[in-house]
Each structure stands twice: as C-alpha cells, then as structure tokens.
Design an enzyme around this catalytic site. Structure first.
Site, PDB file in Angstrom:
ATOM      1  N   SER A   1       3.636  12.555  43.330  1.00  0.00           N
ATOM      2  CA  SER A   1       3.726  11.996  44.680  1.00  0.00           C
ATOM      3  C   SER A   1       5.031  11.237  44.901  1.00  0.00           C
ATOM      4  CB  SER A   1       2.555  11.023  44.906  1.00  0.00           C
ATOM      5  OG  SER A   1       2.690   9.888  44.067  1.00  0.00           O
ATOM      6  N   GLY A   2       5.750  10.972  43.812  1.00  0.00           N
ATOM      7  CA  GLY A   2       6.935  10.134  43.907  1.00  0.00           C
ATOM      8  C   GLY A   2       6.633   8.685  43.589  1.00  0.00           C
ATOM      9  N   GLY A   3       5.346   8.335  43.494  1.00  0.00           N
ATOM     10  CA  GLY A   3       4.936   6.971  43.189  1.00  0.00           C
ATOM     11  C   GLY A   3       4.974   6.687  41.700  1.00  0.00           C
ATOM     12  N   VAL A   4       4.798   5.419  41.357  1.00  0.00           N
ATOM     13  CA  VAL A   4       4.939   5.013  39.955  1.00  0.00           C
ATOM     14  C   VAL A   4       3.825   5.584  39.077  1.00  0.00           C
ATOM     15  CG1 VAL A   4       3.709   2.828  40.326  1.00  0.00           C
ATOM     16  CG2 VAL A   4       5.290   3.031  38.414  1.00  0.00           C
ATOM     17  N   ASP A   5       2.602   5.680  39.587  1.00  0.00           N
ATOM     18  CA  ASP A   5       1.483   6.138  38.754  1.00  0.00           C
ATOM     19  C   ASP A   5       1.683   7.581  38.291  1.00  0.00           C
ATOM     20  OD1 ASP A   5       0.380   3.659  39.250  1.00  0.00           O
ATOM     21  OD2 ASP A   5      -0.955   4.371  40.820  1.00  0.00           O
ATOM     22  N   SER A   6       1.926   8.475  39.241  1.00  0.00           N
ATOM     23  CA  SER A   6       2.081   9.887  38.866  1.00  0.00           C
ATOM     24  C   SER A   6       3.367  10.103  38.068  1.00  0.00           C
ATOM     25  CB  SER A   6       2.060  10.786  40.108  1.00  0.00           C
ATOM     26  OG  SER A   6       3.168  10.550  40.950  1.00  0.00           O
ATOM     27  N   SER A   7       4.405   9.301  38.355  1.00  0.00           N
ATOM     28  CA  SER A   7       5.676   9.449  37.635  1.00  0.00           C
ATOM     29  C   SER A   7       5.534   9.040  36.171  1.00  0.00           C
ATOM     30  CB  SER A   7       6.764   8.608  38.311  1.00  0.00           C
ATOM     31  OG  SER A   7       6.975   9.027  39.646  1.00  0.00           O
TER      32      SER A   7
ATOM     33  N   HIS B   1     -13.348 -20.812  38.690  1.00  0.00           N
ATOM     34  CA  HIS B   1     -12.750 -19.506  38.408  1.00  0.00           C
ATOM     35  C   HIS B   1     -11.434 -19.669  37.655  1.00  0.00           C
ATOM     36  CE1 HIS B   1     -15.395 -16.811  40.785  1.00  0.00           C
ATOM     37  NE2 HIS B   1     -15.607 -17.897  41.502  1.00  0.00           N
TER      38      HIS B   1
ATOM     39  N   GLU C   1      -9.693 -17.389  36.362  1.00  0.00           N
ATOM     40  CA  GLU C   1      -8.831 -16.224  36.532  1.00  0.00           C
ATOM     41  C   GLU C   1      -7.870 -16.333  37.709  1.00  0.00           C
ATOM     42  OE1 GLU C   1     -12.672 -15.135  38.782  1.00  0.00           O
ATOM     43  OE2 GLU C   1     -12.038 -16.381  37.099  1.00  0.00           O
TER      44      GLU C   1
ATOM     45  N   CYS D   1     -18.699 -18.920  37.040  1.00  0.00           N
ATOM     46  CA  CYS D   1     -19.324 -19.131  38.352  1.00  0.00           C
ATOM     47  C   CYS D   1     -20.767 -18.611  38.351  1.00  0.00           C
ATOM     48  CB  CYS D   1     -18.476 -18.496  39.451  1.00  0.00           C
ATOM     49  SG  CYS D   1     -18.870 -19.122  41.108  1.00  0.00           S
TER      50      CYS D   1
END
Length: 514
Positions: free
Chosen positions: A221-227, A167, A169, A79
């Site tokens: 935090s209980g979230g996927v990233d920190s886990s 585009h 993508e 583009c």
C-alpha cells in the site's frame, strides 16, 4: 522459550496501552479476552487484569476464574481488575454515585512493597472509576492512598497479588512506567529479551521454515506496515516474494512513482498496476462516504486478484496485519471497535494460505523493526494513510480535477511539515501522528485575488497527535508554519481560495472526515 505477560482485557479503552508499555520494557505480552486465559503455557511469567467500562455489580459485568492464575503467577490488577480481585475475595466495592476521575496524588505509599520501588511520596496518578473499594479482603494490606481514595493500592505479597485503583499505563501517572517495570522485571523476573533484533532473527527463521521454497504474494500500500512486512519476507525468501502495488488514482501527488522507486531501492520484486481509469469510472457521481469505500474495496480486490492469478504457482498471501488490527477486531465487550480489511480472512476465490509476520507487533514496534532492517527513515516514519486514499478526503463526488486540486494542496502541506525544523532539530512531520488535507468540494467561498473576485473551494488542514489512533488530539501547529502553508496553497493551487484548520479531537470526531 519466549517469556510472556498475559493481559486479560475486561474492555478498557487503555488495554492496548498496557500492552505497549510492557513491550517497551522489552517483554513480550499477549492481550486476550478476560475469559480466555491460556492453560498449560510454560512461557507465562505474570498476569495483568485491565480496567473495564462495567461495575462489578452490573449483571453483565465480565468475570474471570481467578483460581486459574492467582497463587500460580504474579498478578497485577488495574482499576476494575483491582476491584474485581477485591470483590471476588470478600472485599467490598461500593457505588459512590460520583466518578473518581482525573489526577490524584499518592499521599501515603508503602515503599517496602516491591511494586512501589523507587516511588516518591506524592507521586501523581490517574483515576478513572465510578465504584470504590471500601474494604479489602482478608490477607491483603494497604500499600497506597490518596486524599480521597483509601485503598488506592493494596497487596497480598504471599499470594503475589498487587492491585491499584489507578491507571499506571497512562501518561498522567507520572511513575506508571516505573510501577509496570517493578512488576514485569522485578516481580515477574522478565529477562527483557523481546527486541527488534531478536524479532527479526526469530521471524526470518520461522518464515524460512513455514514457507520453504513456496511463492508468496503481498499487496503493498506504500504504508509502513506492508513495507516492513515486504522487507522482512524479502530477507527470508528473496525472489520467491512478489509484491503488487495498485494505484487507484487517489494516492498523494507523485506517490506511485516515489514509492515504486523506494521499493526498487530495497531490492523488492514489485509489480505496479495503474488501475485509476477503472476506479474513477466506478466512482463517477458517488458522494456517499460508505459507498465510496465499498466501491474502492471491491475494485481493489478485483484488480489485485486479476494480477495475482498471473502468478500461477503462488501458495501464500502475505498481509501487513499488526496486533492492534487483531485486538480491535476481537469482540470483547460484545462490540467490535472497528473491522479491518486485513482481519477478514481471504476471498473465497483465492486458493492461498495466509502469512502475517507482523501480527504480534504494535505500530511503534513495526517502525523499530523497519530500522533494524535498515529501511529508509522517510518510509518508516510515513503517517498512516487511508486505504481509499484521497477519496475519503474529498467531500462529495470524485473527479480527476478534484483529486488534482487536493494532491497539489496536500503536497505543499506535507512537504512544508518535512521542511519545518523544531527546536529539538526534528521535523514537524515527525511530531504529529497523522496529517492530511481535506477538500470541501461541496462548498465554495468568495475571495479576492489580484483585485478580482474568486469563487472557489476551501481546504481544511488536519493534524493530530496520538499514541495508537484510538484517541487523538488536534496538533497545536506553530502559527508561522500555518501562515506559510496557507499562503503557499492559496497562491499556488488553482481552485482553492481559503484554508481552514480542523481543531476537533477524537472522540467525538474521527481523524478522517469520511
């Protein structure tokens, strides 16, 4: 030596999507500001120029020194990237006065050029530009046209430059992934060695070398990233990792106990801190959303720091920062899309070094790494959940009773999502990006239950589909599912007598209400 594609970001909303598509081809890529092309990096195998909100004729338009990479690496202009390459090399780019936006079809395609290998005539593409190229530079030739765009694609194979005014993508370009594969794998010669298994193996070795026998603290935090971050660090340094999980009282129903149990099953050393009394006291009478967030953020740092100080020999603070957090916090167009708590550095009073093992991963890659680490699927597939928790899903001030009402209603909604089986055998929960319940505690509505008048609160259900949360559409949930959830909430949750469904997309709305 890790091969990489450099994506130069000229401010397009879909630049992250280019990156994700390249990673899906098992190829590492790095997104950098348009004017930050790295010099003397032997690992670069190709360069992609993104789209932009600007016209090449704008005074503030972003420009790059093309001589840094054209003639040295294969280049793909998308583009604005295509228009800038044309304009900078003597071609013509004109303002048409109207935007060429939406679906189009490639009526003519040069199937001899490698960028269009295995393409079909009439292939659908997605246009999104205000200017159009009316003449291409000397040495370039047309490789694709639509009914309205003569120079939809053009190339100079001698200089290894390929340009498209659409585009590839985005989902609406039906063979866009094929085009990117042709560029990344066939033209740039990617060995396709970027995978969850290779990431885990290399990162564990890097962490061992980086951390040695040092103690590391991680805020969960209980979230996927920190886990996933915790599990990866645990694999590298084991007992030298201490995790801290703070309960501010506004988590989902029974979430603190459930997450602590899950972490125990993963063999993590976790300290659980119930600080709900402090948070509720400091939030008393506060209704403004931004003030709520600031109070919760401040209190979290205070509680976390107090607990971290007890670990006297810690030298590192680990964070689950992922790549989109860092990209969004870069000021590419002069405006930060959003600030992230994981990108602001460390509090001055914490004399620790920063460790971010997931900083190069997109969210879907984090989940793939979690599976590689054999983490429980329910933990890997958890929807994003706001740091302030249910505080930003309660309109008005926060009380324990309001949190109880919302927890009960939300628990029914989320569990029914897990239980609802779709035609392909997957759960409805896994079909949406994020779902949650909002308590409209500033509103009461009249209802009738058991022949008696009620005057209670409505709740709003929210569910969205998305690729990366930059944009989102409301999820079209099955009517039988919504009818059951509504009935269950009204019958079982004291304080609620009406259930609504939020059908707003982002933009103009946000995913969270506050």
């Amino acid at each position: 030596m890790q091969q990489k594609i450099i994506i130069l970001d000229f401010g397009s909303q879909t630049t992250q999507l280019i990156g994700r598509r390249v990673r899906e081809l098992d190829t590492f890529c790095e997104i950098l500001p348009y004017n930050k092309f790295p010099k003397n990096d032997p690992n670069i195998i190709g360069v992609i120029l993104s789209g932009s909100p600007y016209s090449v004729h704008d005074k503030e338009a972003f420009t790059a020194d093309l001589s840094q990479f054209i003639g040295k690496y294969p280049v793909l202009g998308i583009c604005y990237g295509a228009q800038f390459i044309s304009f900078a090399n003597g071609g013509k780019v004109e303002q048409t006065g109207t935007r060429e936006y939406g679906r189009a079809n490639l009526e003519t395609i040069d199937l001899e050029t490698p960028i269009f290998k295995d393409f079909k005539k009439g292939s659908q593409v997605w246009m999104s530009h205000g200017d159009t190229i009316t003449a291409i530079p000397e040495g370039f030739h047309i490789t694709g046209s639509t009914a309205d765009v003569k120079y939809a694609a053009f190339a100079n194979e001698e200089k290894r430059v390929w340009c498209v005014q659409f585009h590839p993508e985005v989902f609406h370009s039906t063979q866009g992934t094929q085009l990117l594969k042709n560029f990344v794998v066939d033209i740039c010669k990617s060995k396709q060695e970027w995978s969850p298994a290779s990431f885990v193996e290399s990162t564990v070795e890097e962490l061992k070398a980086q951390l040695g026998n040092d103690r590391v603290i991680l805020g969960l935090s209980g979230g996927v990233d920190s886990s996933v971050c915790a599990t990866l660090l645990n694999k590298a340094i084991g007992k030298n990792l201490t995790c801290i999980f703070v309960d501010h009282g506004m988590l989902r129903k029974n979430e603190f106990a459930k997450v602590m149990e899950a972490y125990s099953g993963l063999g993590l050393n976790v300290i659980g801190v119930d600080a709900s009394e402090k948070f509720f006291k400091d939030l008393e009478g506060v209704s403004d959303p931004e003030t709520k967030r600031k109070i919760i953020g401040r209190d979290f740092v205070e509680v976390f720091n107090a607990e971290a100080k007890k670990i006297v020999d810690a030298k590192w603070l680990a964070q689950g920062t992922i790549y989109p957090d860092r990209i969004e916090s870069l000021s590419i167009t002069g405006m930060v899309i959003k600030s992230h708590h994981n990108v602001g550095g460390l509090p001055k009073e914490m004399k620790l070094q920063l460790c971010e093992p997931l900083q190069w991963l997109f969210k879907d890659e984090v989940r793939r790494v979690g599976r590689q680490l054999q983490m429980p699927e329910r933990l890997i597939n958890r929807h994003p959940f706001p740091g302030p928790g249910l505080a930003v899903r309660i309109l008005g001030d926060i009380t324990r009773e309001k949190v109880r009402i919302l927890q009960d209603a939300d628990d029914i909604y989320i569990e029914e999502m897990h239980n609802y089986v779709c035609e392909d055998g997957d759960s409805l929960y896994n079909k949406v990006w994020q779902a949650g319940t909002v308590l409209l505690s500033t509103i009461r509505s009249v209802g009738v239950m058991g022949d008696e008048r009620t005057y209670e609160h409505p709740v709003a259900l929210r569910a969205v589909t998305s690729m990366d949360a930059m944009t989102a559409d409301w999820a079209h949930l099955p009517y039988d599912f919504m009818a059951k959830v509504s009935n269950e909430i009204i019958n079982k949750v004291k304080g609620v007598n009406r259930v609504c469904y939020d059908i707003s997309s982002k933009p103009p709305s946000t995913i969270e209400w506050e």
